[in-house]
Design a protein around this motif. Structure first.
Motif, mmCIF file in Angstrom:
data_model
loop_
_atom_site.group_PDB
_atom_site.id
_atom_site.type_symbol
_atom_site.label_atom_id
_atom_site.label_comp_id
_atom_site.label_asym_id
_atom_site.label_seq_id
_atom_site.Cartn_x
_atom_site.Cartn_y
_atom_site.Cartn_z
ATOM 1 N N ASP A 57 0.858 -1.180 0.000
ATOM 2 C CA ASP A 57 0.000 0.000 0.000
ATOM 3 C C ASP A 57 0.902 1.241 0.000
ATOM 4 O O ASP A 57 1.478 1.613 1.025
ATOM 5 C CB ASP A 57 -0.918 0.010 1.224
ATOM 6 C CG ASP A 57 -1.954 1.129 1.156
ATOM 7 O OD1 ASP A 57 -1.796 2.061 0.343
ATOM 8 O OD2 ASP A 57 -2.920 1.076 1.932
ATOM 9 N N TRP A 58 1.019 1.858 -1.159
ATOM 10 C CA TRP A 58 1.939 2.992 -1.306
ATOM 11 C C TRP A 58 1.535 4.179 -0.432
ATOM 12 O O TRP A 58 2.392 4.980 -0.033
ATOM 13 C CB TRP A 58 2.032 3.400 -2.773
ATOM 14 C CG TRP A 58 0.705 3.708 -3.412
ATOM 15 C CD1 TRP A 58 -0.117 2.840 -4.075
ATOM 16 C CD2 TRP A 58 0.035 4.977 -3.432
ATOM 17 N NE1 TRP A 58 -1.250 3.482 -4.509
ATOM 18 C CE2 TRP A 58 -1.181 4.793 -4.134
ATOM 19 C CE3 TRP A 58 0.356 6.242 -2.949
ATOM 20 C CZ2 TRP A 58 -2.078 5.837 -4.342
ATOM 21 C CZ3 TRP A 58 -0.533 7.284 -3.150
ATOM 22 C CH2 TRP A 58 -1.743 7.074 -3.846
ATOM 23 N N LYS A 59 0.251 4.299 -0.105
ATOM 24 C CA LYS A 59 -0.184 5.408 0.763
ATOM 25 C C LYS A 59 0.459 5.279 2.138
ATOM 26 O O LYS A 59 0.963 6.257 2.716
ATOM 27 C CB LYS A 59 -1.709 5.406 0.885
ATOM 28 C CG LYS A 59 -2.448 5.618 -0.436
ATOM 29 C CD LYS A 59 -3.944 5.784 -0.234
ATOM 30 C CE LYS A 59 -4.620 4.543 0.318
ATOM 31 N NZ LYS A 59 -4.468 3.354 -0.545
ATOM 32 N N VAL A 60 0.448 4.065 2.679
ATOM 33 C CA VAL A 60 1.032 3.820 3.995
ATOM 34 C C VAL A 60 2.544 4.049 3.959
ATOM 35 O O VAL A 60 3.129 4.610 4.895
ATOM 36 C CB VAL A 60 0.705 2.392 4.465
ATOM 37 C CG1 VAL A 60 1.418 2.073 5.773
ATOM 38 C CG2 VAL A 60 -0.802 2.215 4.627
ATOM 39 N N THR A 61 3.178 3.632 2.864
ATOM 40 C CA THR A 61 4.627 3.795 2.744
ATOM 41 C C THR A 61 5.017 5.270 2.696
ATOM 42 O O THR A 61 5.968 5.699 3.366
ATOM 43 C CB THR A 61 5.145 3.078 1.483
ATOM 44 O OG1 THR A 61 4.758 1.703 1.538
ATOM 45 C CG2 THR A 61 6.653 3.170 1.382
ATOM 46 N N LEU A 62 4.304 6.060 1.910
ATOM 47 C CA LEU A 62 4.593 7.489 1.834
ATOM 48 C C LEU A 62 4.349 8.168 3.177
ATOM 49 O O LEU A 62 5.147 9.009 3.625
ATOM 50 C CB LEU A 62 3.748 8.153 0.750
ATOM 51 C CG LEU A 62 4.046 7.795 -0.706
ATOM 52 C CD1 LEU A 62 3.168 8.629 -1.636
ATOM 53 C CD2 LEU A 62 5.512 8.006 -1.043
#
Length: 302
Positions: A215-220
């Protein structure tokens, strides 16, 4: 006292200037109307992007956080290319396609956004299309000591750029707020140190062949918040406030520090081909803001 007797609504409209429609001479059926947009002719140049922007529309998104699925309001831009031999595109097809997707109950992911962009290019009979969406993403956060839950949000951007000659280009972004404490103030002051709210914006290009299991949102969000002096919280009781205040004091950050630390985390994420990090501190002892921005090309190490 008796009420006044007003003219009828029709008479009122006439009184204020309304006139009956004229009898027109132009066609009223779609099949009889000329299609200027698709008139074949040499129109001097092709256009890379033409379409509609600032479209407000509800979308459904998924996340690895709570709530795992939510409806939010996106600001959407939908464009296609335009070949030199066409005067324009039929823009109504863009919002028509968006409504069709909404009616089908779609969840917006990078994969479904790519599929939607391809659909728009096909509908317009054009060689490419770009769809971008910006929306608030809400997630639950507990206070650090008392574990009081509440919802907080970051503003998220996702874009898919499709072409019939190249791989799809995916761009993601996030703007989130954090707390920062001034290292200089801490160093020179006998007690205390001034702090401020930092606004961080990250924009990154994803490698199309990496896959999107993460989940790129969580990573960012983690890259932004874990490098700040402290995170922000929707609910803070006194023990929580004490912890956040002390944590900020333990982790002083210049705007330059925050920019570089976030960049280091993103550089270690193999899914990115390039990214930028922008940090703006809303200074508490100045009228101006402190600002820094960095661009990194992961493939050329520059």
């Amino acid at each position: 006292m008796s009420k006044r007797i007003l003219p009828s609504k029709e008479e009122r409209h006439k009184h204020f200037g309304s006139v009956p429609p004229i009898k027109g001479t132009k066609p009223t059926k779609k099949e009889d109307m000329p299609d200027l947009q698709n008139t074949p002719k040499d129109f001097l140049f092709s256009i890379q992007q033409v379409g509609v922007t600032n479209v407000k529309h509800p979308i459904t998104i998924a996340a690895d956080t709570i709530p795992s699925q939510q409806t939010t309001i996106a600001n959407i831009t939908m464009t296609t290319a335009l070949v030199q031999e066409r005067k324009g595109i039929n823009m109504s097809r863009l919002t028509e396609a968006l409504h069709d997707r909404h009616q089908s109950g779609w969840t917006v992911t990078l994969e479904t956004l790519e599929d939607f962009a391809k659909e728009l290019a096909d509908r317009m009979e054009q060689p490419g299309a770009i769809v971008s969406m910006t929306f608030p993403w809400y997630f639950e956060r507990q206070s650090p000591m008392m574990e009081k839950p509440g919802l907080i949000h970051a503003d998220v951007t996702m874009k898919a750029e499709v072409s019939n000659t190249e791989k799809t280009k995916f761009t993601v972004g996030m703007t989130a707020a954090v707390a920062t404490l001034c290292p200089c103030s801490k160093e020179i002051s006998e007690y205390s140190a001034h702090n401020q709210r930092g606004i961080v914006t990250v924009e990154a290009d994803l490698k199309a062949d990496t896959g999107f299991e993460q989940d790129w949102k969580v990573t960012l969000l983690d890259a932004i918040e874990s490098n700040a002096s402290a995170m922000l919280y929707p609910v803070l009781k006194r023990p929580d406030e004490k912890r956040v205040t002390e944590q900020a004091y333990e982790n002083p950050r210049f705007v330059e520090d925050l920019t570089r630390l976030i960049a280091a985390d993103l550089y270690e994420w193999d899914a990115l081909s390039r990214f930028s990090v922008e940090c703006r501190n809303e200074e508490s002892i100045h009228l101006h803001d402190a600002y820094a921005k960095i661009h990194v090309d992961c493939e050329t190490n520059s």
